[in-house]
Design a protein around this motif. Structure first.
Motif, PDB file in Angstrom:
ATOM      1  N   PRO A  72       0.836  -1.214   0.000  1.00 49.55           N
ATOM      2  CA  PRO A  72       0.000   0.000   0.000  1.00 49.55           C
ATOM      3  C   PRO A  72       0.864   1.255   0.000  1.00 49.55           C
ATOM      4  O   PRO A  72       0.928   1.989   0.990  1.00 49.55           O
ATOM      5  CB  PRO A  72      -0.803  -0.145   1.299  1.00 49.55           C
ATOM      6  CG  PRO A  72       0.100  -0.925   2.197  1.00 49.55           C
ATOM      7  CD  PRO A  72       0.863  -1.868   1.314  1.00 49.55           C
ATOM      8  N   LEU A  73       1.513   1.524  -1.117  1.00 52.66           N
ATOM      9  CA  LEU A  73       2.516   2.584  -1.167  1.00 52.66           C
ATOM     10  C   LEU A  73       1.908   3.959  -0.917  1.00 52.66           C
ATOM     11  O   LEU A  73       2.472   4.772  -0.184  1.00 52.66           O
ATOM     12  CB  LEU A  73       3.218   2.551  -2.528  1.00 52.66           C
ATOM     13  CG  LEU A  73       4.435   3.458  -2.705  1.00 52.66           C
ATOM     14  CD1 LEU A  73       5.512   3.100  -1.706  1.00 52.66           C
ATOM     15  CD2 LEU A  73       4.967   3.366  -4.123  1.00 52.66           C
ATOM     16  N   ILE A  74       0.741   4.209  -1.497  1.00 49.95           N
ATOM     17  CA  ILE A  74       0.142   5.542  -1.391  1.00 49.95           C
ATOM     18  C   ILE A  74      -0.328   5.824   0.032  1.00 49.95           C
ATOM     19  O   ILE A  74      -0.305   6.969   0.498  1.00 49.95           O
ATOM     20  CB  ILE A  74      -1.024   5.667  -2.393  1.00 49.95           C
ATOM     21  CG1 ILE A  74      -0.506   5.510  -3.829  1.00 49.95           C
ATOM     22  CG2 ILE A  74      -1.736   7.003  -2.250  1.00 49.95           C
ATOM     23  CD1 ILE A  74      -1.587   5.554  -4.881  1.00 49.95           C
ATOM     24  N   THR A  75      -0.753   4.788   0.739  1.00 51.31           N
ATOM     25  CA  THR A  75      -1.353   4.991   2.061  1.00 51.31           C
ATOM     26  C   THR A  75      -0.374   4.829   3.211  1.00 51.31           C
ATOM     27  O   THR A  75      -0.781   4.856   4.375  1.00 51.31           O
ATOM     28  CB  THR A  75      -2.511   3.990   2.250  1.00 51.31           C
ATOM     29  OG1 THR A  75      -1.977   2.653   2.196  1.00 51.31           O
ATOM     30  CG2 THR A  75      -3.563   4.166   1.180  1.00 51.31           C
ATOM     31  N   LEU A  76       0.905   4.641   2.919  1.00 47.57           N
ATOM     32  CA  LEU A  76       1.864   4.396   3.996  1.00 47.57           C
ATOM     33  C   LEU A  76       1.966   5.583   4.951  1.00 47.57           C
ATOM     34  O   LEU A  76       1.892   5.418   6.171  1.00 47.57           O
ATOM     35  CB  LEU A  76       3.243   4.075   3.405  1.00 47.57           C
ATOM     36  CG  LEU A  76       3.398   2.711   2.734  1.00 47.57           C
ATOM     37  CD1 LEU A  76       4.815   2.545   2.198  1.00 47.57           C
ATOM     38  CD2 LEU A  76       3.064   1.595   3.707  1.00 47.57           C
ATOM     39  N   LEU A  77       2.164   6.774   4.416  1.00 49.83           N
ATOM     40  CA  LEU A  77       2.321   7.945   5.278  1.00 49.83           C
ATOM     41  C   LEU A  77       1.048   8.278   6.055  1.00 49.83           C
ATOM     42  O   LEU A  77       1.125   8.579   7.259  1.00 49.83           O
ATOM     43  CB  LEU A  77       2.777   9.143   4.447  1.00 49.83           C
ATOM     44  CG  LEU A  77       4.254   9.131   4.024  1.00 49.83           C
ATOM     45  CD1 LEU A  77       4.573  10.346   3.160  1.00 49.83           C
ATOM     46  CD2 LEU A  77       5.171   9.096   5.234  1.00 49.83           C
ATOM     47  N   PRO A  78      -0.158   8.254   5.436  1.00 48.15           N
ATOM     48  CA  PRO A  78      -1.367   8.476   6.254  1.00 48.15           C
ATOM     49  C   PRO A  78      -1.531   7.442   7.361  1.00 48.15           C
ATOM     50  O   PRO A  78      -1.916   7.788   8.484  1.00 48.15           O
ATOM     51  CB  PRO A  78      -2.501   8.383   5.222  1.00 48.15           C
ATOM     52  CG  PRO A  78      -1.869   8.766   3.933  1.00 48.15           C
ATOM     53  CD  PRO A  78      -0.484   8.222   4.004  1.00 48.15           C
ATOM     54  N   ARG A  79      -1.244   6.188   7.079  1.00 41.66           N
ATOM     55  CA  ARG A  79      -1.339   5.158   8.117  1.00 41.66           C
ATOM     56  C   ARG A  79      -0.347   5.438   9.244  1.00 41.66           C
ATOM     57  O   ARG A  79      -0.675   5.326  10.428  1.00 41.66           O
ATOM     58  CB  ARG A  79      -1.057   3.781   7.524  1.00 41.66           C
ATOM     59  CG  ARG A  79      -2.210   3.187   6.743  1.00 41.66           C
ATOM     60  CD  ARG A  79      -1.877   1.767   6.358  1.00 41.66           C
ATOM     61  NE  ARG A  79      -2.984   1.127   5.709  1.00 41.66           N
ATOM     62  CZ  ARG A  79      -3.063  -0.190   5.491  1.00 41.66           C
ATOM     63  NH1 ARG A  79      -2.079  -0.969   5.893  1.00 41.66           N
ATOM     64  NH2 ARG A  79      -4.105  -0.713   4.894  1.00 41.66           N
ATOM     65  N   ALA A  80       0.877   5.787   8.874  1.00 48.57           N
ATOM     66  CA  ALA A  80       1.888   6.076   9.891  1.00 48.57           C
ATOM     67  C   ALA A  80       1.490   7.290  10.712  1.00 48.57           C
ATOM     68  O   ALA A  80       1.687   7.322  11.935  1.00 48.57           O
ATOM     69  CB  ALA A  80       3.248   6.289   9.229  1.00 48.57           C
ATOM     70  N   TRP A  81       0.901   8.284  10.075  1.00 52.40           N
ATOM     71  CA  TRP A  81       0.495   9.497  10.782  1.00 52.40           C
ATOM     72  C   TRP A  81      -0.633   9.199  11.768  1.00 52.40           C
ATOM     73  O   TRP A  81      -0.631   9.696  12.897  1.00 52.40           O
ATOM     74  CB  TRP A  81       0.067  10.545   9.764  1.00 52.40           C
ATOM     75  CG  TRP A  81      -0.330  11.857  10.346  1.00 52.40           C
ATOM     76  CD1 TRP A  81      -1.574  12.411  10.381  1.00 52.40           C
ATOM     77  CD2 TRP A  81       0.531  12.813  10.986  1.00 52.40           C
ATOM     78  NE1 TRP A  81      -1.551  13.627  10.989  1.00 52.40           N
ATOM     79  CE2 TRP A  81      -0.275  13.912  11.376  1.00 52.40           C
ATOM     80  CE3 TRP A  81       1.903  12.836  11.269  1.00 52.40           C
ATOM     81  CZ2 TRP A  81       0.266  15.013  12.036  1.00 52.40           C
ATOM     82  CZ3 TRP A  81       2.421  13.933  11.923  1.00 52.40           C
ATOM     83  CH2 TRP A  81       1.613  15.011  12.296  1.00 52.40           C
TER      84      TRP A  81
END
Length: 242
Positions: free
Chosen positions: A8-17
């Motif tokens: 899930p490359l696009i959603t990695l940063l939102p998930r981490a946030w």
């Protein structure tokens, strides 16, 4: 994680946030513990080595070895905590004791270190043997061997996060990491570039930024161990932590 599922490359940063927003101070505390376990013994080792007494200098070498292995304990704690902050997997597994997880992680490190040493030794021996005939061929063997060894190490970048997430054994984690990276090689390169960029920013400001970049890196790695299906349910939420 289903190995056939794309990262899930696009959603990695939102998930981490979102995950970081659930417990920011605990994430920072674990990151600080990782840094203290890595830097503290190294500083002590440097001071001990500066002493001219031979016996004391040996304690400096021991402190160096401690600085290499001691951060593994808080690092595993950080990865496991990051795994708990992210959405639960589709098939939840029973919790694993930290001692069992540490044993499997040490076994994983020893296996990968052994493979690295064997690979380097084999490259050195083949290049020496072929160098008796042709130095050009010996150079080609070194380059080709380095590429093969580097590709093998690249396929194991997810072995530790997968070991934490799936609560599996060392060899199973290595096999899962190999298949995952082979199916998503370009995306894994992008993930590694993202992690390098985040931690490079973390090195600014007397490395204090690592207190934030290390938890984000752990959350990104653990998010790579999950399929995209859970994110579709979470995508309706506000990505800003509350």
């Amino acid at each position: 994680m289903a190995l056939s599922t794309d990262l899930p490359l696009i959603t990695l940063l939102p998930r981490a946030w979102i995950g970081f927003g659930k417990a920011p101070w605990r994430c920072v505390g674990l990151a600080a513990l990782v840094l203290m376990c890595a830097i503290g013994p190294a500083v002590v080792a440097q001071d001990l080595r500066a002493i001219s007494t031979p016996g004391v200098a040996r304690f400096g070498d021991i402190a160096v070895l401690i600085s290499l292995g001691l951060p593994m304990v808080p690092l595993l704690g950080l990865l496991r905590f990051a795994d708990q902050l992210l959405p639960a997997p589709l098939e939840p597994k029973p919790p694993q004791r930290l001692t069992t997880l540490l044993g499997q992680a040490l076994a994983l490190m020893l296996i990968e270190l052994l493979l690295l040493v064997v690979g380097l030794t084999l490259i050195q021996y083949l290049s020496w043997a072929v160098g008796q005939v042709s130095t050009t061929l010996a150079g080609l063997i070194v380059i080709l061997g380095a590429l093969i060894l580097g590709a093998g190490l690249f396929t194991q970048v997810m072995s530790l996060p997968l070991l934490v997430h799936h609560r599996c054994r060392a060899l199973q984690a290595m096999d899962r990491s190999r298949r995952l990276v082979q199916n998503n090689s370009l995306k894994m390169l992008a993930v590694l570039g993202l992690l390098l960029g985040i931690n490079a920013l973390g090195l600014l400001g007397a490395t204090l930024g690592l207190l934030l970049s290390l938890p984000f890196s752990a959350l990104i790695l653990m998010a790579c161990c999950r399929p995209q299906a859970p994110w579709r349910r979470d995508s309706r939420r506000n990505i800003l932590p509350t």
